[in-house]
Design a protein around this motif. Structure first.
Motif, PDB file in Angstrom:
ATOM      1  N   GLY A  34       0.851  -1.185   0.094  1.00 57.03           N
ATOM      2  CA  GLY A  34       0.095   0.222   0.150  1.00 57.03           C
ATOM      3  C   GLY A  34       0.926   1.095   0.003  1.00 57.03           C
ATOM      4  O   GLY A  34       0.270   2.314   0.366  1.00 57.03           O
ATOM      5  N   TRP A  35       2.244   0.992  -0.372  1.00 58.09           N
ATOM      6  CA  TRP A  35       3.106   2.446  -0.460  1.00 58.09           C
ATOM      7  C   TRP A  35       2.447   3.099  -1.732  1.00 58.09           C
ATOM      8  O   TRP A  35       1.552   2.646  -2.672  1.00 58.09           O
ATOM      9  CB  TRP A  35       4.404   2.187  -0.636  1.00 58.09           C
ATOM     10  N   ALA A  36       2.659   4.700  -1.709  1.00 55.89           N
ATOM     11  CA  ALA A  36       2.393   5.187  -2.835  1.00 55.89           C
ATOM     12  C   ALA A  36       3.392   5.657  -3.839  1.00 55.89           C
ATOM     13  O   ALA A  36       3.308   6.226  -4.950  1.00 55.89           O
ATOM     14  CB  ALA A  36       1.890   6.809  -2.090  1.00 55.89           C
ATOM     15  N   ASN A  37       4.453   5.049  -3.872  1.00 52.90           N
ATOM     16  CA  ASN A  37       5.670   5.096  -4.895  1.00 52.90           C
ATOM     17  C   ASN A  37       5.788   6.604  -5.160  1.00 52.90           C
ATOM     18  O   ASN A  37       6.148   6.880  -6.177  1.00 52.90           O
ATOM     19  CB  ASN A  37       5.129   4.517  -6.218  1.00 52.90           C
ATOM     20  N   LYS A  38       6.293   7.349  -4.068  1.00 53.70           N
ATOM     21  CA  LYS A  38       6.595   8.660  -4.079  1.00 53.70           C
ATOM     22  C   LYS A  38       8.190   8.744  -3.905  1.00 53.70           C
ATOM     23  O   LYS A  38       8.679  10.039  -4.086  1.00 53.70           O
ATOM     24  CB  LYS A  38       5.867   9.453  -3.204  1.00 53.70           C
ATOM     25  N   HIS A  39       8.858   7.738  -3.503  1.00 49.50           N
ATOM     26  CA  HIS A  39      10.302   8.071  -2.810  1.00 49.50           C
ATOM     27  C   HIS A  39      10.925   6.849  -3.623  1.00 49.50           C
ATOM     28  O   HIS A  39      10.667   6.057  -4.334  1.00 49.50           O
ATOM     29  CB  HIS A  39      10.191   7.679  -1.419  1.00 49.50           C
ATOM     30  N   ASN A  90      -0.313  -9.651   6.552  1.00 50.76           N
ATOM     31  CA  ASN A  90      -0.974  -9.217   7.684  1.00 50.76           C
ATOM     32  C   ASN A  90      -0.285  -7.927   8.060  1.00 50.76           C
ATOM     33  O   ASN A  90       0.769  -7.618   7.548  1.00 50.76           O
ATOM     34  CB  ASN A  90      -0.604 -10.125   8.847  1.00 50.76           C
ATOM     35  N   GLY A  91      -1.405  -7.049   8.474  1.00 54.57           N
ATOM     36  CA  GLY A  91      -0.929  -5.654   8.925  1.00 54.57           C
ATOM     37  C   GLY A  91      -1.258  -4.722   7.676  1.00 54.57           C
ATOM     38  O   GLY A  91      -0.982  -4.672   6.553  1.00 54.57           O
ATOM     39  N   HIS A  92      -1.914  -3.669   8.204  1.00 50.24           N
ATOM     40  CA  HIS A  92      -2.463  -2.571   7.209  1.00 50.24           C
ATOM     41  C   HIS A  92      -1.137  -1.992   6.853  1.00 50.24           C
ATOM     42  O   HIS A  92      -0.202  -1.641   7.534  1.00 50.24           O
ATOM     43  CB  HIS A  92      -3.381  -1.355   8.197  1.00 50.24           C
ATOM     44  N   GLY A  93      -1.274  -1.392   5.676  1.00 48.21           N
ATOM     45  CA  GLY A  93       0.078  -0.622   5.136  1.00 48.21           C
ATOM     46  C   GLY A  93       0.285   0.532   5.817  1.00 48.21           C
ATOM     47  O   GLY A  93      -0.615   1.291   6.294  1.00 48.21           O
ATOM     48  N   ILE A  94       1.691   1.049   6.045  1.00 43.72           N
ATOM     49  CA  ILE A  94       1.932   2.027   6.683  1.00 43.72           C
ATOM     50  C   ILE A  94       1.557   3.497   5.943  1.00 43.72           C
ATOM     51  O   ILE A  94       1.762   3.275   4.808  1.00 43.72           O
ATOM     52  CB  ILE A  94       3.504   2.021   7.044  1.00 43.72           C
ATOM     53  N   ASP A 137      -6.463  16.623  20.735  1.00 46.44           N
ATOM     54  CA  ASP A 137      -6.466  17.343  19.418  1.00 46.44           C
ATOM     55  C   ASP A 137      -5.459  17.107  18.282  1.00 46.44           C
ATOM     56  O   ASP A 137      -5.624  17.044  17.214  1.00 46.44           O
ATOM     57  CB  ASP A 137      -6.743  18.971  19.846  1.00 46.44           C
ATOM     58  N   GLU A 138      -4.298  16.705  18.919  1.00 47.50           N
ATOM     59  CA  GLU A 138      -3.145  16.558  18.047  1.00 47.50           C
ATOM     60  C   GLU A 138      -3.369  15.061  17.362  1.00 47.50           C
ATOM     61  O   GLU A 138      -3.205  15.047  16.134  1.00 47.50           O
ATOM     62  CB  GLU A 138      -1.854  16.689  18.929  1.00 47.50           C
ATOM     63  N   GLN A 139      -3.921  14.100  18.230  1.00 48.83           N
ATOM     64  CA  GLN A 139      -4.242  12.943  17.490  1.00 48.83           C
ATOM     65  C   GLN A 139      -5.151  13.138  16.623  1.00 48.83           C
ATOM     66  O   GLN A 139      -5.465  12.298  15.486  1.00 48.83           O
ATOM     67  CB  GLN A 139      -4.535  12.070  18.619  1.00 48.83           C
ATOM     68  N   LYS A 140      -6.478  13.799  16.725  1.00 52.26           N
ATOM     69  CA  LYS A 140      -7.474  14.160  15.605  1.00 52.26           C
ATOM     70  C   LYS A 140      -6.838  14.417  14.575  1.00 52.26           C
ATOM     71  O   LYS A 140      -7.244  14.404  13.606  1.00 52.26           O
ATOM     72  CB  LYS A 140      -8.417  15.110  16.399  1.00 52.26           C
ATOM     73  N   GLU A 141      -5.807  15.333  14.622  1.00 52.08           N
ATOM     74  CA  GLU A 141      -5.174  16.176  13.372  1.00 52.08           C
ATOM     75  C   GLU A 141      -4.586  14.858  12.526  1.00 52.08           C
ATOM     76  O   GLU A 141      -4.312  14.751  11.395  1.00 52.08           O
ATOM     77  CB  GLU A 141      -4.168  17.076  13.751  1.00 52.08           C
ATOM     78  N   LYS A 142      -3.796  14.071  13.509  1.00 54.88           N
ATOM     79  CA  LYS A 142      -2.917  12.810  12.673  1.00 54.88           C
ATOM     80  C   LYS A 142      -4.302  12.133  12.096  1.00 54.88           C
ATOM     81  O   LYS A 142      -4.010  11.401  10.858  1.00 54.88           O
ATOM     82  CB  LYS A 142      -2.387  12.013  13.774  1.00 54.88           C
ATOM     83  N   MET A 143      -5.244  11.693  12.534  1.00 55.83           N
ATOM     84  CA  MET A 143      -6.208  10.850  12.016  1.00 55.83           C
ATOM     85  C   MET A 143      -6.882  11.585  10.768  1.00 55.83           C
ATOM     86  O   MET A 143      -6.939  10.979   9.810  1.00 55.83           O
ATOM     87  CB  MET A 143      -7.129  10.529  13.009  1.00 55.83           C
ATOM     88  N   HIS A 144      -7.084  12.876  10.965  1.00 53.53           N
ATOM     89  CA  HIS A 144      -7.674  13.438   9.734  1.00 53.53           C
ATOM     90  C   HIS A 144      -6.476  13.529   8.522  1.00 53.53           C
ATOM     91  O   HIS A 144      -7.090  13.412   7.438  1.00 53.53           O
ATOM     92  CB  HIS A 144      -7.896  14.988  10.102  1.00 53.53           C
ATOM     93  N   TRP A 145      -5.311  13.783   8.726  1.00 54.48           N
ATOM     94  CA  TRP A 145      -4.543  13.624   7.783  1.00 54.48           C
ATOM     95  C   TRP A 145      -4.298  12.298   6.988  1.00 54.48           C
ATOM     96  O   TRP A 145      -4.119  12.344   5.928  1.00 54.48           O
ATOM     97  CB  TRP A 145      -3.197  14.028   8.444  1.00 54.48           C
ATOM     98  N   ALA A 176      -2.612  12.116   3.316  1.00 49.30           N
ATOM     99  CA  ALA A 176      -1.574  11.311   3.192  1.00 49.30           C
ATOM    100  C   ALA A 176      -1.606  10.754   1.627  1.00 49.30           C
ATOM    101  O   ALA A 176      -2.627  10.751   1.027  1.00 49.30           O
ATOM    102  CB  ALA A 176      -1.501  10.124   3.978  1.00 49.30           C
ATOM    103  N   SER A 177      -0.299  10.455   1.221  1.00 48.42           N
ATOM    104  CA  SER A 177      -0.340  10.089  -0.081  1.00 48.42           C
ATOM    105  C   SER A 177      -0.785   8.825  -0.572  1.00 48.42           C
ATOM    106  O   SER A 177      -1.415   8.274  -1.541  1.00 48.42           O
ATOM    107  CB  SER A 177       1.339   9.843  -0.553  1.00 48.42           C
ATOM    108  N   ASN A 178      -0.885   7.798   0.505  1.00 51.80           N
ATOM    109  CA  ASN A 178      -1.545   6.834   0.437  1.00 51.80           C
ATOM    110  C   ASN A 178      -2.753   6.727   1.520  1.00 51.80           C
ATOM    111  O   ASN A 178      -2.885   5.715   2.176  1.00 51.80           O
ATOM    112  CB  ASN A 178      -0.779   5.434   0.542  1.00 51.80           C
ATOM    113  N   PHE A 179      -3.479   7.855   1.515  1.00 50.94           N
ATOM    114  CA  PHE A 179      -4.553   7.815   2.471  1.00 50.94           C
ATOM    115  C   PHE A 179      -5.445   6.922   2.549  1.00 50.94           C
ATOM    116  O   PHE A 179      -5.784   6.247   1.446  1.00 50.94           O
ATOM    117  CB  PHE A 179      -5.410   9.244   2.493  1.00 50.94           C
ATOM    118  N   ASP A 180      -6.142   6.439   3.715  1.00 48.80           N
ATOM    119  CA  ASP A 180      -7.330   5.594   3.840  1.00 48.80           C
ATOM    120  C   ASP A 180      -8.402   6.323   4.510  1.00 48.80           C
ATOM    121  O   ASP A 180      -8.365   6.454   5.732  1.00 48.80           O
ATOM    122  CB  ASP A 180      -6.604   4.419   4.490  1.00 48.80           C
TER     123      ASP A 180
END
Length: 289
Positions: free
Chosen positions: A90-95, A219-223, A247-255, A260-264
């Protein structure tokens, strides 16, 4: 060797030898085989070999550890394997990326102090390729488009003057995995030379002859791409685990769910082990030629 008729002289012989490259043409001996080669070479294709079954693991991942089992055609290039790993994890092939065959008997490289690091950077700026410690790898197989990547500067840190380098689109899986000189090699795929997402590649067997990549287990969701190395990924998982996210954790989840390049968009809540093999295999079939 087996009984039959020679392709060139048409004589029946009790024993014939097959073309060593394709295995299709039969000859009574070397003389007839050499005579046939000027014509046969245009249709002679290497005999296909069984696929490789690879278990690929991100060893630094924990609870859960993230891994995939991939069936890889013997005739595939390492560039194609790169694409397969990107899809399966599940990588985004950006690097940028590289593959290395690690020498398990190599001496460990000493940890650099600030002066050694500054000297190495200065040498790189001057176009020098220096050792800065013992050789670690038998070979390094590199991204042919590394110069286009934002993290290409970090690739210098993985070079060594005594380690040969080849471009991934010119090197074949079977050719390297079959090499007797480094049968003991420990293979690694590194993605994003800034965050350094290391993947260990374990050869666990051979399968049937196949031209297609397949992911048979995982096994394991993509990073999340650009999460900030493993500590950043752990912080994101903890945000989803929190009963009352800050609030910081909510921002991370929203991101992660939107930016994210490979957002879910479904996030990680209750999905840390999630792997959709049907989607992965559909993408492998449609995206790798």
């Amino acid at each position: 060797m087996s009984a039959g008729k020679c392709e060139v002289c048409l004589e029946e012989k009790p024993k014939l030898v097959n073309c060593g490259r394709c295995g299709d043409r039969k000859y009574c001996g070397a003389v007839c085989q050499r005579k046939d080669w000027p014509t046969h070479k245009y249709s002679c294709q290497p005999k296909k070999q069984p696929s490789w079954i690879l278990k690929i693991t991100i060893p630094d991942s924990r609870e859960p550890q993230i891994h995939r089992t991939i069936v890889c055609p013997d005739g595939a290039t390492f560039e194609q394997l790169h694409y397969a790993i990107q899809i399966a994890f599940g990588w985004a092939n950006k690097h940028s990326y590289d593959f290395v065959a690690r020498d398990p008997t190599a001496e460990e490289r000493p940890v650099e102090d600030i002066m050694a690091l500054m000297k190495r950077r200065a040498a790189q700026d001057n176009g020098e390729q220096r050792d800065f410690g013992p050789r670690q790898n038998f070979i390094r197989i590199v991204n042919p488009n590394d110069h286009k990547m934002a993290d290409s500067l970090h690739s210098y840190d993985r070079r060594h003057s005594q380690t040969p380098e080849k471009k991934a689109d010119k090197v074949y899986i079977g050719e390297q995995f079959n090499k007797k000189e480094w049968k003991s090699a420990e293979w690694e795929y590194m993605y994003d030379h800034g965050d350094n997402w290391g993947h260990e590649i374990e050869i666990i067997g051979r399968g049937k002859i196949d031209d297609a990549f397949k992911c048979t287990e995982g096994n394991g969701h993509g990073i999340a791409e650009d999460a900030g190395s493993m500590p950043g990924w752990e912080d994101l998982k903890n945000a989803y685990r929190a009963a009352k996210p800050t609030d910081e954790q909510k921002e991370k989840m929203h991101w992660f769910e939107n930016m994210a390049s490979n957002f879910d968009p479904e996030g990680l809540k209750g999905r840390e082990n999630f792997v959709d093999l049907d989607v992965i295999n559909s993408l492998l079939t449609s995206n790798i030629e």
